[in-house]
Design an enzyme around this catalytic site. Structure first.
Site, PDB file in Angstrom:
ATOM      1  N   HIS A 135       0.576 -11.397   8.524  1.00  0.00           N
ATOM      2  CA  HIS A 135       0.685 -12.789   8.113  1.00  0.00           C
ATOM      3  C   HIS A 135       1.273 -13.594   9.272  1.00  0.00           C
ATOM      4  CE1 HIS A 135       4.750 -11.197   6.795  1.00  0.00           C
ATOM      5  NE2 HIS A 135       5.107 -12.230   7.539  1.00  0.00           N
TER       6      HIS A 135
HETATM    7  P1  TYD Z   1       6.203  -8.526   2.514  1.00  0.00           P
HETATM    8  O1  TYD Z   1       6.044  -9.978   2.865  1.00  0.00           O
HETATM    9  O2  TYD Z   1       5.011  -7.803   2.044  1.00  0.00           O
HETATM   10  O3  TYD Z   1       6.800  -7.751   3.786  1.00  0.00           O
HETATM   11  P2  TYD Z   1       6.280  -7.731   5.292  1.00  0.00           P
HETATM   12  O4  TYD Z   1       7.226  -8.631   6.054  1.00  0.00           O
HETATM   13  O5  TYD Z   1       6.343  -6.335   5.748  1.00  0.00           O
HETATM   14  O6  TYD Z   1       4.907  -8.319   5.313  1.00  0.00           O
HETATM   15  O7  TYD Z   1       7.392  -8.399   1.469  1.00  0.00           O
HETATM   16  C1  TYD Z   1       7.555  -7.262   0.643  1.00  0.00           C
HETATM   17  C2  TYD Z   1       8.122  -7.692  -0.703  1.00  0.00           C
HETATM   18  O8  TYD Z   1       9.419  -8.261  -0.551  1.00  0.00           O
HETATM   19  C3  TYD Z   1       7.266  -8.741  -1.378  1.00  0.00           C
HETATM   20  O9  TYD Z   1       7.242  -8.441  -2.756  1.00  0.00           O
HETATM   21  C4  TYD Z   1       8.006 -10.030  -1.176  1.00  0.00           C
HETATM   22  C5  TYD Z   1       9.452  -9.583  -1.079  1.00  0.00           C
HETATM   23  N1  TYD Z   1      10.296 -10.407  -0.193  1.00  0.00           N
HETATM   24  C6  TYD Z   1      11.333 -11.130  -0.741  1.00  0.00           C
HETATM   25  O10 TYD Z   1      11.570 -11.131  -1.968  1.00  0.00           O
HETATM   26  N2  TYD Z   1      12.134 -11.863   0.082  1.00  0.00           N
HETATM   27  C7  TYD Z   1      11.939 -11.900   1.430  1.00  0.00           C
HETATM   28  O11 TYD Z   1      12.703 -12.566   2.153  1.00  0.00           O
HETATM   29  C8  TYD Z   1      10.840 -11.145   1.989  1.00  0.00           C
HETATM   30  C9  TYD Z   1      10.562 -11.159   3.460  1.00  0.00           C
HETATM   31  C10 TYD Z   1      10.029 -10.412   1.130  1.00  0.00           C
END
Ligand code: TYD
Length: 137
Positions: free
Chosen positions: A51
């Protein structure tokens, strides 16, 4: 390093007892930290991220272990191997990122300039490229 991404070296305060690194708003880090999250227990062969953010600034620090952090600004990409806790990867522009090759002991700490907001996310690479073109106009 590609535009929008910068490696920042932190000062290690060390003595016979060991080492310490301090990170303060606008000193070691060029923004106010509103959120901290960390990624750990990552399964081998997974790719995380995939992303970009529109406005968010982040500092990524590999606290232990190692991983590869791929950054792509729409024109150029680079894979940065993160394997130490005295350097941070500062991302201050919309950058597509993918993290991979996590060691089993990898702990990736991310300091962020804002609270979690899905509205700031771009989840599709094509949308990211279109967004970059529109903001660069
Ligand atoms: P995700 O965005 O998939 O992680 P990555 O940075 O590896 O792409 O996030 C994983 C899960 O955690 C998703 O359910 C959203 C949650 N999340 C939060 O609740 N707060 C946050 O600050 C972040 C970064 C993710």
């Amino acid at each position: 390093m590609i535009e929008g991404v910068q490696k920042i070296k932190f000062e290690i305060h060390g003595d016979h007892r060991g080492s310490l690194i301090a990170i303060e708003n606008f000193k070691e880090i060029p923004f106010v930290v509103k959120r901290l999250y960390y990624i750990f227990n990552t399964s081998e062969n997974v790719v995380r991220g995939k992303h970009a953010h529109k406005k968010l600034q982040q500092m990524v620090i590999c606290m232990s272990g190692s991983c590869d952090f791929m950054v792509d600004n729409g024109d150029e990409k680079e894979v940065i191997h993160l394997d130490n806790n005295h350097e941070g990867l500062y991302i201050n522009k919309p950058i597509w990122r993918e993290m991979s090759k996590f060691s089993s002991d990898c702990v990736l700490v991310v300091l962020a300039s804002d609270i979690y907001d899905t509205e700031d996310y771009i989840y599709s690479y094509d949308e990211f490229v279109t967004y970059k073109r529109s903001v660069n106009k």
